[in-house]
Design an enzyme around this catalytic site. Structure first.
Site, PDB file in Angstrom:
ATOM      1  N   CYS A 150      22.089  25.179  62.339  1.00  0.00           N
ATOM      2  CA  CYS A 150      23.369  25.205  62.069  1.00  0.00           C
ATOM      3  C   CYS A 150      24.355  25.918  63.057  1.00  0.00           C
ATOM      4  O   CYS A 150      24.441  27.251  63.234  1.00  0.00           O
ATOM      5  CB  CYS A 150      23.800  26.028  60.754  1.00  0.00           C
ATOM      6  SG  CYS A 150      25.391  26.185  60.398  1.00  0.00           S
ATOM      7  N   CYS A 189      26.946  28.241  61.777  1.00  0.00           N
ATOM      8  CA  CYS A 189      26.433  29.653  61.106  1.00  0.00           C
ATOM      9  C   CYS A 189      25.960  30.656  62.249  1.00  0.00           C
ATOM     10  O   CYS A 189      26.272  31.679  62.227  1.00  0.00           O
ATOM     11  CB  CYS A 189      25.339  29.470  60.362  1.00  0.00           C
ATOM     12  SG  CYS A 189      25.392  27.942  59.030  1.00  0.00           S
ATOM     13  N   ASP A 190      25.166  30.058  63.217  1.00  0.00           N
ATOM     14  CA  ASP A 190      24.474  31.040  63.941  1.00  0.00           C
ATOM     15  C   ASP A 190      24.899  31.201  65.499  1.00  0.00           C
ATOM     16  O   ASP A 190      24.465  31.902  66.264  1.00  0.00           O
ATOM     17  CB  ASP A 190      22.887  30.781  63.996  1.00  0.00           C
ATOM     18  CG  ASP A 190      22.441  30.933  62.678  1.00  0.00           C
ATOM     19  OD1 ASP A 190      22.975  31.671  61.865  1.00  0.00           O
ATOM     20  OD2 ASP A 190      21.498  30.046  62.279  1.00  0.00           O
TER      21      ASP A 190
HETATM   22  C1  FAD Z   1      18.804  28.404  58.295  1.00  0.00           C
HETATM   23  C2  FAD Z   1      20.413  27.950  57.498  1.00  0.00           C
HETATM   24  C3  FAD Z   1      21.110  29.038  57.819  1.00  0.00           C
HETATM   25  C4  FAD Z   1      22.567  28.932  57.147  1.00  0.00           C
HETATM   26  N1  FAD Z   1      23.352  29.794  57.568  1.00  0.00           N
HETATM   27  C5  FAD Z   1      24.719  29.608  56.980  1.00  0.00           C
HETATM   28  C6  FAD Z   1      25.996  30.575  57.129  1.00  0.00           C
HETATM   29  O1  FAD Z   1      25.711  31.469  57.948  1.00  0.00           O
HETATM   30  N2  FAD Z   1      26.993  30.359  56.628  1.00  0.00           N
HETATM   31  C7  FAD Z   1      27.171  29.324  55.566  1.00  0.00           C
HETATM   32  O2  FAD Z   1      28.192  29.264  55.082  1.00  0.00           O
HETATM   33  N3  FAD Z   1      26.268  28.345  55.505  1.00  0.00           N
HETATM   34  C8  FAD Z   1      24.731  28.633  56.027  1.00  0.00           C
HETATM   35  N4  FAD Z   1      24.147  27.585  55.873  1.00  0.00           N
HETATM   36  C9  FAD Z   1      24.419  26.385  55.051  1.00  0.00           C
HETATM   37  C10 FAD Z   1      24.524  26.780  53.584  1.00  0.00           C
HETATM   38  O3  FAD Z   1      23.209  27.564  53.111  1.00  0.00           O
HETATM   39  C11 FAD Z   1      24.461  25.433  52.682  1.00  0.00           C
HETATM   40  O4  FAD Z   1      25.553  24.623  53.087  1.00  0.00           O
HETATM   41  C12 FAD Z   1      24.405  25.794  51.170  1.00  0.00           C
HETATM   42  O5  FAD Z   1      23.331  26.456  50.917  1.00  0.00           O
HETATM   43  C13 FAD Z   1      24.794  24.530  50.369  1.00  0.00           C
HETATM   44  O6  FAD Z   1      24.771  25.033  48.988  1.00  0.00           O
HETATM   45  P1  FAD Z   1      24.198  24.171  48.004  1.00  0.00           P
HETATM   46  O7  FAD Z   1      24.216  24.668  46.589  1.00  0.00           O
HETATM   47  O8  FAD Z   1      24.846  22.760  47.904  1.00  0.00           O
HETATM   48  O9  FAD Z   1      22.674  23.492  48.246  1.00  0.00           O
HETATM   49  P2  FAD Z   1      21.347  24.244  48.450  1.00  0.00           P
HETATM   50  O10 FAD Z   1      21.629  25.607  49.101  1.00  0.00           O
HETATM   51  O11 FAD Z   1      20.693  23.467  49.192  1.00  0.00           O
HETATM   52  O12 FAD Z   1      20.701  24.481  46.889  1.00  0.00           O
HETATM   53  C14 FAD Z   1      20.269  23.415  46.473  1.00  0.00           C
HETATM   54  C15 FAD Z   1      19.429  23.855  45.509  1.00  0.00           C
HETATM   55  O13 FAD Z   1      18.742  22.426  44.532  1.00  0.00           O
HETATM   56  C16 FAD Z   1      17.317  22.647  44.301  1.00  0.00           C
HETATM   57  N5  FAD Z   1      16.749  21.446  44.182  1.00  0.00           N
HETATM   58  C17 FAD Z   1      17.016  20.566  44.989  1.00  0.00           C
HETATM   59  N6  FAD Z   1      16.310  19.168  44.364  1.00  0.00           N
HETATM   60  C18 FAD Z   1      15.997  19.662  43.227  1.00  0.00           C
HETATM   61  C19 FAD Z   1      14.972  18.891  42.051  1.00  0.00           C
HETATM   62  N7  FAD Z   1      14.741  17.766  42.211  1.00  0.00           N
HETATM   63  N8  FAD Z   1      14.638  19.469  41.109  1.00  0.00           N
HETATM   64  C20 FAD Z   1      15.123  21.071  40.955  1.00  0.00           C
HETATM   65  N9  FAD Z   1      15.821  21.764  42.023  1.00  0.00           N
HETATM   66  C21 FAD Z   1      16.137  20.992  42.929  1.00  0.00           C
HETATM   67  C22 FAD Z   1      17.110  23.286  45.655  1.00  0.00           C
HETATM   68  O14 FAD Z   1      15.769  23.945  45.615  1.00  0.00           O
HETATM   69  C23 FAD Z   1      18.022  24.316  46.118  1.00  0.00           C
HETATM   70  O15 FAD Z   1      17.721  25.446  45.545  1.00  0.00           O
HETATM   71  C24 FAD Z   1      22.497  27.845  56.441  1.00  0.00           C
HETATM   72  C25 FAD Z   1      21.733  26.807  55.971  1.00  0.00           C
HETATM   73  C26 FAD Z   1      20.579  27.007  56.759  1.00  0.00           C
HETATM   74  C27 FAD Z   1      19.222  26.051  56.311  1.00  0.00           C
END
Ligand code: FAD
Length: 404
Positions: free
Chosen positions: A135, A138-139
């Site tokens: 990302c 992010c970084d």
């Molecule tokens: C390495 C990294 C660094 C990042 N740094 C930043 C940053 O600095 N700032 C920022 O704003 N964003 C950052 N992001 C992006 C940010 O993390 C995401 O945009 C955000 O987490 C999305 O949130 P979400 O709830 O939509 O999905 P997610 O965080 O992906 O959460 C989805 C959840 O659903 C669960 N899940 C999926 N399928 C199933 C299933 N079938 N059954 C049960 N559970 C399930 C997963 O285990 C997960 O916990 C980063 C991402 C990564 C990978």
């Protein structure tokens, strides 16, 4: 089967925010999560762009989100969602199949996030978060004045490489083909940027270093020539896809590209009562703050949906006989008739449910109503008869002398 008001799939920032908002609105909430709550942010050591937190570790932010949701009484269940089945008939059942049994939900929020594709080379996993990132937003800022490499050749790789030149001293774009796959205009922009050096026709075999990533070892696919490129950051953009395997058999939820869920501005999908929030959606920016925003909207839209459904169930679909006036609140003539009806109901001692289809569009389709305003007689949950009306006299005749 267990029945819950609101089930949320995924306890990342989107799901956890949705849980906070829904619980505060008094809705019963069950969160299903197969990993660590907090979602993807658990895999990053530092977050600098979530408002209110100048600097936070991903783990601590994820934990704070969870504790906040728990403090309002959201229930968590460690389980994996295997499939979701939607009955799009008038019943609208939503069945979620998990490895711990089936759950029927009155409303569902899909907040299952997304997963970045990996290069799969040596050192990628080892240096994730220590030089390897997925990302740029992010970084990127952590690499001020340093050389970095971008791996990939599509639109994201090329766009992010261009963005990284704001910070980095040099950006190598390493792509396995001899040409980028991005749009022409983006390619022209990066090729004219003096900070960018394309490394085309090369695959990355290894990311290496001591404590932090220090170099990329790339090999030319035709000649076998090996290049060692010294960099401090490696940004991988070889694909990202939504976590929607559990929707594999579903044909009802509209999706885009590799499966991103398409929603309206209330985060509602093409299936009534099924909402999507966060990275799993078809959207512009995938970040913690946008995931949290989506979660809040989805929760309040789900609350509105549930309130409507319970009201209609009690007043229209459960009684043996019920009368309803279907109108649209954006039509002044309909509004005038609705207020006349309200006054007449009191004197005639009769109860007529007023349904505003402007706020509740799908009920019109569900009951096969084409024109408005219309009076409908319901019998044991089914439409018995209907009549287009234009005056209080028409409504009176519809009820008293059953004429239409
Ligand atoms: C390495 C990294 C660094 C990042 N740094 C930043 C940053 O600095 N700032 C920022 O704003 N964003 C950052 N992001 C992006 C940010 O993390 C995401 O945009 C955000 O987490 C999305 O949130 P979400 O709830 O939509 O999905 P997610 O965080 O992906 O959460 C989805 C959840 O659903 C669960 N899940 C999926 N399928 C199933 C299933 N079938 N059954 C049960 N559970 C399930 C997963 O285990 C997960 O916990 C980063 C991402 C990564 C990978």
């Amino acid at each position: 089967m267990e029945n819950r008001q609101l089930v949320i799939i995924g306890a990342g920032p989107a799901g956890l925010t949705a849980a906070i908002y829904a619980r505060r609105a008094g809705v019963d909430v069950l969160l299903l999560e197969y990993g660590l709550s907090g979602g993807q942010i658990n895999s990053t050591s530092e977050i600098e762009n979530y408002p209110g937190f100048k600097r936070a570790s991903g783990l601590s932010l994820g934990q704070a989100f969870r504790e906040h949701a728990e403090s309002f009484g959201a229930e968590f269940r460690d389980c994996s969602v295997n499939s979701a089945i939607f009955d799009v008939s008038s019943h609208g059942d939503k069945i979620i199949r998990t490895n711990q049994g089936d759950i029927s939900a009155d409303a569902l929020i899909i907040a299952s996030g997304s997963t970045f594709s990996r290069v799969g080379c040596k050192g990628e996993q080892e240096f994730k978060g220590r030089g390897v990132s997925y990302c740029a937003v992010c970084d990127g800022v952590f690499y001020e004045g340093a050389p970095v490499a971008v791996i990939g050749g599509g639109n994201s790789a090329v766009e992010e490489a261009d963005y990284l030149t704001r910070f980095a001293s040099k950006v190598y774009i390493i792509h396995r083909r001899e040409e980028f796959r991005a749009e022409r205009i983006l390619i022209e922009r990066v090729l004219s940027n003096p900070k960018i050096e394309p490394v085309l026709g090369y695959v990355v075999d290894e990311i290496a270093g001591e404590n932090m990533a220090e170099r990329v070892v790339a090999r030319n696919l035709k000649s076998g020539d090996v290049r060692t490129i010294p960099v401090e950051g490696i940004f991988v953009f070889v694909g990202i896809k939504p976590n929607v395997d559990f929707l594999k058999d579903d044909k009802n939820i509209r999706r885009a590209g590799p499966g991103w869920i398409v929603t309206d501005e209330k985060m509602e999908t093409s299936v009534e009562g099924v909402f999507a929030a966060g990275d799993v959606r078809d959207k512009f920016l995938r970040q913690v703050v946008t995931a949290a925003g989506d979660g809040a909207v989805a929760a309040m839209a789900a609350y509105e949906y549930l309130s409507n459904q319970y009201y209609l169930k009690d007043t229209l679909f459960t009684p043996k006989r019920a009368y309803a006036f279907f109108m649209s609140s954006i039509n002044p003539a309909h509004l005038a008739l609705a207020s006349e009806l309200e006054a007449w109901q009191k004197t005639a001692n009769i109860s007529i449910v007023v349904v505003d289809v402007h706020r509740n569009l799908r009920i019109k389709d569900k009951l096969g109503i084409n024109e408005l305003p219309v009076m409908v007689e319901m019998a044991s949950g089914e439409k018995h008869r209907e009549c287009i009306v234009s005056s209080i006299g028409d409504i009176r005749d519809f009820i008293t002398i059953k004429s239409c």
